[in-house]
Design an enzyme around this catalytic site. Structure first.
Site, PDB file in Angstrom:
ATOM      1  N   ASN A   1       0.867  -1.015  -0.083  1.00  0.00           N
ATOM      2  CA  ASN A   1       0.027   0.050  -0.073  1.00  0.00           C
ATOM      3  C   ASN A   1       0.850   1.164  -0.039  1.00  0.00           C
ATOM      4  OD1 ASN A   1       0.552  -0.713   2.546  1.00  0.00           O
ATOM      5  ND2 ASN A   1      -0.941   0.288   3.640  1.00  0.00           N
TER       6      ASN A   1
ATOM      7  N   GLU B   1       4.130  -4.202  12.448  1.00  0.00           N
ATOM      8  CA  GLU B   1       3.036  -3.330  12.151  1.00  0.00           C
ATOM      9  C   GLU B   1       2.042  -4.138  11.448  1.00  0.00           C
ATOM     10  OE1 GLU B   1       0.416  -1.109  10.982  1.00  0.00           O
ATOM     11  OE2 GLU B   1       1.635  -0.226   9.323  1.00  0.00           O
TER      12      GLU B   1
ATOM     13  N   CYS C   1      -3.032   1.380   6.715  1.00  0.00           N
ATOM     14  CA  CYS C   1      -3.568   0.464   7.998  1.00  0.00           C
ATOM     15  C   CYS C   1      -4.036   1.437   9.075  1.00  0.00           C
ATOM     16  CB  CYS C   1      -2.016   0.365   8.614  1.00  0.00           C
ATOM     17  SG  CYS C   1      -1.075  -0.989   7.592  1.00  0.00           S
TER      18      CYS C   1
END
Length: 471
Positions: free
Chosen positions: A150, A246, A280
């Site tokens: 992303n 993450e 995210c």
């Protein structure tokens, strides 16, 4: 058609096995990428290990990172177009990511000059009056940087920049779907004069390379951004080696009754649809006080309907395709499941190939996938509340805990939320999606372990070594 190789020990290596890099808008093959196997992974680790035998002085690390930042700025349009093609990211957002990548490298360069330890008051211990002690930060060794699709450039910079600043060497494994930007980034570091072996690029699917990367005990640290399932597996396989993970979120925002419903409605919509919701910390859940609920919903719907979709390379485009049609179909199915279970569709919900309309749902339940899972699509839900404690409980009712946003003019409400919400970062009077590259970024619960941001990542990627002198 151009074929790109792996970057190992300062050399570009073409392999027989290749994989196509697909233009996410046209679905045409834009390039062919070399795929690494066991031999190439071993060679890359060999090169990373060999590089560490000739340490780079901190100022040299600074020089290389500064030059890389300058070269990235010079090649900014080339990189932005690559991001737009491989991610489907609107070109203006791709340019924004390049600017952030430059800043991340600059921050990392400065951090290379700030490697400090501290004095330890050893003389304060009985019988230690003749001793002094201090600590210093030393590199962990070889860092394996595994990046997602992303934000393939900036998240790579967030791993590679601090790793090099700390004196480590790097094994870099980008997402297969977005590896062209990785090739360009490695070319930039090569031009910047990074010594051979300090950065090694291996490309290929995570299912193929994952076990190879964790099996080599010479790798000392894993920095991974991706799904919770893969992160847990990596953590397990890494054993006693250190990790920074993450892993995503279903980020929540609270809009209290004293907030401006129009401005916050527009902002939440913007944060929900940026990068087709593939962020995210994308705005996914919004808890809005009943007093301003209707006005907020109206503003959000108006903003959603105004979003311009189309060719990512067009300057007017605000919403591009999702990473592939499979993911768009999954998100569409989640929306349909929610509606079938009683959710109300305020706008959107329709899919055309990899494009999913900006979508807003209300009348949702906490166990619906669009609420409790990470949808990673241009979709968000709006839930009314009457009591702030009720909203805080709802925010915390999640396996994730990356960031949350709170909109209020009340200092007491802001403080209560900051103290009670279980996330890595609470953003007051801005959305959960807010991030700058110099702040500590990371989560709790299944959102991960560790913190990004060059200053904080350097701490993760170094060991504290104690030196005691007896006079």
């Amino acid at each position: 058609m151009e074929k790109y190789g792996l970057f190992i020990a300062g050399k570009w290596i073409l392999t027989e096995e290749t994989t196509p890099l697909v233009n996410k808008y046209t679905n045409e093959t834009a390039a062919m990428l070399s795929v690494a196997g066991a031999k190439e992974v071993t060679a890359a680790v060999d090169a990373a290990q060999q590089a560490l035998k000739i340490p780079m002085e901190p100022y040299r690390r600074y020089e290389v990172l500064m030059k890389a930042a300058n070269l990235l700025e010079s090649d900014s349009e080339k990189m932005a177009r690559a991001l737009s093609i491989e991610v489907g990211k609107p070109i203006k957002d791709a340019r924004g990511e390049v600017k952030r990548g430059i800043q991340t490298l600059l921050l990392s360069a400065e951090q290379a000059k700030r490697m400090t330890g501290e004095m330890v008051p050893l003389a304060g211990a009985p019988g230690c009056g003749s001793r002094i002690a201090y600590t210093k930060r030393v590199p962990v060794g070889i860092v394996c940087a595994i990046t997602p699709f992303n934000f393939p450039l900036n998240l790579a910079c967030h791993k590679i920049g601090p790793a090099l600043a700390a004196g480590n060497s790097v094994l870099y494994k980008p997402a297969t779907a977005t590896s062209l930007s990785a090739v360009i980034l490695c070319e930039i570091f090569e031009k910047a004069g990074l010594p051979a072996g300090y950065l090694n690029l291996v490309m290929g699917s995570g299912s193929k390379l994952g076990d190879l990367l964790t099996a080599d005990e010479r790798i000392n640290f894993y920095s991974f951004t991706g799904s919770a399932a893969v992160g847990k597996m990596l953590h397990k396989n890494a054993g006693l080696r250190r990790v920074a993970l993450e892993l995503g979120s279903n980020s929540a925002n609270i809009v209290h009754g004293d907030a401006d419903p129009v401005k916050t409605g527009q902002l939440c919509a913007k944060y929900a649809f940026t990068n087709a919701g593939q962020v995210c910390i994308s705005c996914q859940r919004v808890y809005v006080h009943q007093a301003i609920y209707n006005a907020f919903c109206a503003a959000a719907v108006s903003a959603a309907k105004a979003v311009v979709s189309g060719d990512p390379l067009a300057d007017t485009t605000e919403l591009g395709p999702m990473i592939n049609e499979k993911e768009a179909i999954r998100a569409e199915e989640w929306i349909q499941e929610a509606v079938a279970a009683g959710a109300k569709l305020l706008t959107g919900g329709k899919r055309t190939h990899s494009y999913l309309e900006p979508t807003i749902l209300t009348n949702v339940q906490a166990d619906m996938k669009v609420v409790c899972n990470e949808i990673f699509a241009p979709v968000f839900v709006i839930v009314p509340y009457t009591d702030i404690n009720e909203a805080i409980v709802a925010v915390n009712d999640s396996v994730y805990g990356l960031q949350a946003g709170v909109f209020t003019n009340s200092l007491a409400i802001a403080h209560l939320c900051a103290e009670k919400i279980e996330v890595g970062g609470v953003i007051i009077n801005d959305g959960a999606t807010f991030r700058t590259d110099n702040m500590p970024y990371g989560g709790v619960k299944e959102s991960g372990i560790g913190r990004e941001g060059p200053e904080y990542a350097v701490r993760e990627m170094t060991e504290e070594k104690l030196i005691v002198l007896n006079f």
